[in-house]
Write a protein that holds these residues in place. Sequence first.
Motif, PDB file in Angstrom:
ATOM      1  N   GLU A  41     -24.946  30.942  -6.393  1.00 18.22           N
ATOM      2  CA  GLU A  41     -26.386  31.197  -6.444  1.00 18.22           C
ATOM      3  C   GLU A  41     -26.941  31.366  -5.035  1.00 18.22           C
ATOM      4  O   GLU A  41     -26.392  30.835  -4.077  1.00 18.22           O
ATOM      5  N   GLN A  42     -28.063  32.076  -4.939  1.00 18.07           N
ATOM      6  CA  GLN A  42     -28.732  32.236  -3.655  1.00 18.07           C
ATOM      7  C   GLN A  42     -29.361  30.912  -3.223  1.00 18.07           C
ATOM      8  O   GLN A  42     -29.773  30.114  -4.071  1.00 18.07           O
ATOM      9  N   ILE A  43     -29.428  30.717  -1.923  1.00 18.27           N
ATOM     10  CA  ILE A  43     -30.220  29.622  -1.378  1.00 18.27           C
ATOM     11  C   ILE A  43     -31.336  30.252  -0.550  1.00 18.27           C
ATOM     12  O   ILE A  43     -31.169  31.324   0.028  1.00 18.27           O
ATOM     13  N   TYR A  44     -32.493  29.596  -0.545  1.00 17.62           N
ATOM     14  CA  TYR A  44     -33.718  30.203  -0.026  1.00 17.62           C
ATOM     15  C   TYR A  44     -34.285  29.415   1.148  1.00 17.62           C
ATOM     16  O   TYR A  44     -33.965  28.246   1.339  1.00 17.62           O
ATOM     17  N   ASN A  45     -35.194  30.089   1.868  1.00 15.13           N
ATOM     18  CA  ASN A  45     -35.928  29.461   2.978  1.00 15.13           C
ATOM     19  C   ASN A  45     -35.013  28.682   3.914  1.00 15.13           C
ATOM     20  O   ASN A  45     -35.333  27.582   4.351  1.00 15.13           O
ATOM     21  N   GLY A  60     -33.942  32.719   6.183  1.00 14.58           N
ATOM     22  CA  GLY A  60     -34.351  33.309   4.905  1.00 14.58           C
ATOM     23  C   GLY A  60     -33.358  32.995   3.809  1.00 14.58           C
ATOM     24  O   GLY A  60     -33.015  31.847   3.574  1.00 14.58           O
ATOM     25  N   VAL A  61     -32.848  34.041   3.146  1.00 13.50           N
ATOM     26  CA  VAL A  61     -31.946  33.889   1.997  1.00 13.50           C
ATOM     27  C   VAL A  61     -30.504  34.051   2.459  1.00 13.50           C
ATOM     28  O   VAL A  61     -30.194  34.905   3.285  1.00 13.50           O
ATOM     29  N   ILE A  62     -29.625  33.208   1.907  1.00 13.71           N
ATOM     30  CA  ILE A  62     -28.187  33.428   2.055  1.00 13.71           C
ATOM     31  C   ILE A  62     -27.646  33.639   0.644  1.00 13.71           C
ATOM     32  O   ILE A  62     -27.784  32.778  -0.231  1.00 13.71           O
ATOM     33  N   ASN A  63     -27.066  34.798   0.437  1.00 15.88           N
ATOM     34  CA  ASN A  63     -26.548  35.168  -0.884  1.00 15.88           C
ATOM     35  C   ASN A  63     -25.289  34.374  -1.233  1.00 15.88           C
ATOM     36  O   ASN A  63     -24.629  33.817  -0.352  1.00 15.88           O
ATOM     37  N   LEU A  82     -30.624  21.505   9.534  1.00 17.88           N
ATOM     38  CA  LEU A  82     -30.614  22.616   8.582  1.00 17.88           C
ATOM     39  C   LEU A  82     -31.523  22.274   7.409  1.00 17.88           C
ATOM     40  O   LEU A  82     -31.452  21.170   6.865  1.00 17.88           O
ATOM     41  N   TYR A  83     -32.386  23.229   7.041  1.00 14.36           N
ATOM     42  CA  TYR A  83     -33.228  23.104   5.851  1.00 14.36           C
ATOM     43  C   TYR A  83     -32.919  24.274   4.927  1.00 14.36           C
ATOM     44  O   TYR A  83     -32.719  25.400   5.395  1.00 14.36           O
ATOM     45  N   TYR A  84     -32.894  24.019   3.615  1.00  9.69           N
ATOM     46  CA  TYR A  84     -32.769  25.104   2.633  1.00  9.69           C
ATOM     47  C   TYR A  84     -33.339  24.646   1.303  1.00  9.69           C
ATOM     48  O   TYR A  84     -33.493  23.449   1.051  1.00  9.69           O
ATOM     49  N   ILE A  85     -33.655  25.614   0.457  1.00 12.56           N
ATOM     50  CA  ILE A  85     -34.179  25.331  -0.879  1.00 12.56           C
ATOM     51  C   ILE A  85     -33.189  25.894  -1.892  1.00 12.56           C
ATOM     52  O   ILE A  85     -32.793  27.064  -1.800  1.00 12.56           O
ATOM     53  N   GLY A  89     -35.724  24.959  -6.617  1.00 14.07           N
ATOM     54  CA  GLY A  89     -36.899  24.696  -5.802  1.00 14.07           C
ATOM     55  C   GLY A  89     -36.852  23.391  -5.035  1.00 14.07           C
ATOM     56  O   GLY A  89     -37.845  22.994  -4.422  1.00 14.07           O
ATOM     57  N   VAL A  90     -35.719  22.720  -5.024  1.00  9.87           N
ATOM     58  CA  VAL A  90     -35.575  21.450  -4.323  1.00  9.87           C
ATOM     59  C   VAL A  90     -35.203  21.729  -2.862  1.00  9.87           C
ATOM     60  O   VAL A  90     -34.249  22.464  -2.585  1.00  9.87           O
ATOM     61  N   GLU A  91     -35.973  21.127  -1.925  1.00  9.58           N
ATOM     62  CA  GLU A  91     -35.684  21.303  -0.513  1.00  9.58           C
ATOM     63  C   GLU A  91     -34.622  20.301  -0.075  1.00  9.58           C
ATOM     64  O   GLU A  91     -34.664  19.130  -0.443  1.00  9.58           O
ATOM     65  N   HIS A  92     -33.677  20.792   0.725  1.00  8.81           N
ATOM     66  CA  HIS A  92     -32.602  19.951   1.255  1.00  8.81           C
ATOM     67  C   HIS A  92     -32.682  19.955   2.776  1.00  8.81           C
ATOM     68  O   HIS A  92     -33.019  20.967   3.387  1.00  8.81           O
TER      69      HIS A  92
END
Length: 129
Positions: A41-45, A60-63, A82-85, A89-92
């Motif tokens: 799955e894609q990861i966002y932000n 941004g997005v990593i496919n 490192l931050y990602y969603i 929609g959960v931020e890590h």
Amino acid sequence: MNVIKRYFVILFIVIVSTVIAGCESVVNKNAVLVIKNDSDEQIYNVKLTYTSSKEVVEIGVINPKDKYEHIINNKQEDSITLYYIDPLGVEHKENAVGYIVKGMKGTTVLIIYKNDKSNWGVKKESVKN
């Protein structure tokens, strides 16, 4: 005379090989952070933040199954978070590089994965260059 030419050719090859090997060690003075999305799955932000310098790198997005490579700013001591969603929609938030030494070299690989229980995580690998 052919023997002398042969020795000069061998000497030339040895000198060129030595110069090329020396240039490689001079060129490879970077520290690199690789972020791999090992999930389906894609990861966002996705973003990186430097603690001391306050620099923010918006990725941004990593496919799925893709990666992003970042040259680490190693001109001063610092650390990177490192931050990602995830797709829900959960931020890590993960400690990407705990301590950057001025002039640091090498590659750090962060592998973002989703396990069988649908939990997201990050594995860290250090690769010496």
